[in-house]
Design a protein around this motif. Structure first.
Motif: not given
Length: 511
Positions: A218-220, A355-362
């Motif tokens: 879900v985090f992914i 350690r699942t998250d990625e950038g570019g979010d608000t």
């Protein structure tokens, strides 16, 4: 737990946060580590600045000379010459953690702009994968790392190569220290006998690590933002927009021989299995690459063997120790490395790293993702029976790894196997279930509104990867062609425009 019990638990958490903040203002319950790849205007990694003897790693140059002095302590080298990582201070408020990261990202972007003016070019900071083919060698590692770290990274590069150049986000989460202290001293005497607060903290953080693992798909899905790849199109390497939500996660190493059954079943299991992985040579560094891991900030200096290769070599040269009787220099060096790694295994745990998250979010989504994991940790802690069916055994891990891959491929539309029942449901449905689990606690803590970006996704809204695709298609206005695989071919200048649009959003957030 009944609604009234959740309210009482939320009040205890609130008081524990206040008490922990007063007792140790520099601590916190959340933090971020955000990686970036630095590219030139042609979307190639920026390896070096200067020429000949004056040339040096771009990362060393950035960290040692160009970042503002006050900000340098928040940035550190990453694997390669063109990478950097920012680290926030711990905070007791997810909004503050997200805002710190946005401010530091703004500092990085301004610094890159200033360097670009000095060299009459432009430099770009991008999360996820590097969009064009590139080669890595041992020379791609910054010289600013100490010798031990360089050796470790060279081994990583030998095994995984360019797969290590995938820039992501690590979120760090701790329990309020006062919450652990209060609950420990109020345990029944029989349960507390022979234990220390350190034992109790280790137990709770290992359990939280174990039970957050099946939630990683879900985090992914809510964070995926790397749908770009490179394909051969008419004999040229071209950037394409794929239907895969997280190319980054599919590329980044997640070796099954490190993520072994039972690793987080208990603190004792963690110690015994980790020692075994180190002594067998499978785990050769502090980084074990699993999507979620328990961590400590304590450096066991007194338990480390403070001997360098140069010192050992001198001992053998002088005959203090002799080859044959005492083994060899190589064996002694390996023993130092192994024992120092073991010293870093048996440490007081103080946080869980996801350690699942990625950038570019608000900024709003960044806040929601941090808060969501914090609330899930508190949900796990507050209910000893929660997740009792997930034991980190073979079947659990196999199912979770399948779910993680599915989420990386399809995002919120991925079909997952429920970690408890095995029933098939979408990542979006699982997100909705987990939000319902933390809703009473979020309301009790007065932070329910901050979860709205995730509720929007649970209700059918897009994740970041879907938003990227929509932006590319809207800006291209139907002018993109397709590769042989059917993916849209994206002109490099359009990707640069997307990166610059991100810069404008960061500027607005910082302002």
């Amino acid at each position: 737990m009944t609604p009234a019990e959740w309210r009482r638990y939320a009040e205890k958490v609130r008081l524990a946060v206040e008490n922990s903040r007063e007792a140790d203002p520099k601590s916190g319950t959340s933090g971020l580590e955000i990686e970036f790849n630095i590219l030139d205007s042609e979307l190639r990694p920026v390896e070096r600045v200067g020429y000949g003897p004056e040339g040096r790693s771009f990362a060393d140059f950035l960290h040692e000379e160009r970042l503002p002095e006050w900000a340098r302590e928040y940035f550190q080298l990453e694997v390669f010459n063109w990478m950097t990582e920012l680290t926030t201070q711990p905070s007791f408020d997810a909004r503050v953690t997200a805002a710190q990261a946005r401010l530091l990202e703004g500092v990085l972007l301004d610094t890159l702009s200033e360097i670009g003016k000095s060299y009459s070019t432009s430099f770009l900071a991008i999360h996820g994968n590097i969009p064009k083919p590139f080669d890595v060698t041992a020379e791609s590692i910054p010289s600013g790392w100490n010798l031990a770290r360089q050796r470790y990274l060279r081994r990583c590069v030998e095994i995984f190569g360019a797969r290590l150049a995938t820039a992501g986000i690590h979120t760090n989460h701790s329990f309020p220290e006062s919450l652990l202290s209060w609950d420990f001293i109020h345990l029944p005497v029989g349960e507390r006998k022979g234990l220390t607060l350190e034992d109790y903290r280790n137990k709770q953080l290992i359990r939280a690590t174990r039970l957050l693992r099946p939630m990683c798909p879900v985090f992914i899905a809510v964070s995926a933002a790397s749908p770009f790849a490179c394909e051969d199109v008419d004999g040229r390497n071209e950037l394409v927009l794929t239907d895969t939500d997280s190319k980054r996660l599919l590329a980044f190493p997640n070796p099954a021989d490190l993520d072994v059954p039972g690793l987080y079943a208990s603190h004792r299991d963690y110690l015994e299995i980790s020692y075994g992985l180190v002594r067998s040579g499978i785990r050769f560094g502090a980084n074990n690459w699993t999507p979620v891991r328990a961590r400590s900030d304590v450096d066991p200096v007194r338990r480390n063997i403070m001997a360098t290769s140069e010192q050992l070599r001198e001992l053998y040269r002088r005959g203090i120790f002799s080859v044959g009787t005492h083994g060899s220099l190589g064996e002694a060096e390996r023993a130092v490395v192994m024992e120092n790694l073991c010293a870093r295994v048996d440490l007081p745990m103080n946080r869980v790293e996801v350690r699942t998250d990625e950038g570019g979010d608000t900024l709003e989504l960044s806040t929601a993702k941090i808060l969501f994991k914090e609330l899930l940790m508190l949900r796990i802690y507050g209910d000893p029976g929660f997740g009792r069916d997930y034991g980190y055994v073979d079947a659990d891990l196999e199912r979770t790894r399948r779910n993680e891959e599915a989420a990386a491929l399809r995002g919120l539309d991925a079909e997952l196997e429920h970690p408890a029942s095995g029933a098939v449901l979408t990542a979006r449905e699982y997100l909705s279930e987990l939000l319902a689990e933390v809703e009473p606690l979020a309301e009790g803590l007065g932070v329910a509104e901050d979860l709205e970006p995730l509720r929007d996704m649970a209700g059918g809204g897009p994740n970041p990867a879907s938003q990227v695709r929509r932006w590319i298609r809207n800006e291209a206005q139907g002018s993109l062609r397709n590769s042989a695989s059917g993916a849209l071919v994206v002109p490099g200048e359009l990707l640069v425009e997307w990166i610059e649009a991100r810069r404008s959003r960061v500027s607005d957030d910082v302002r």
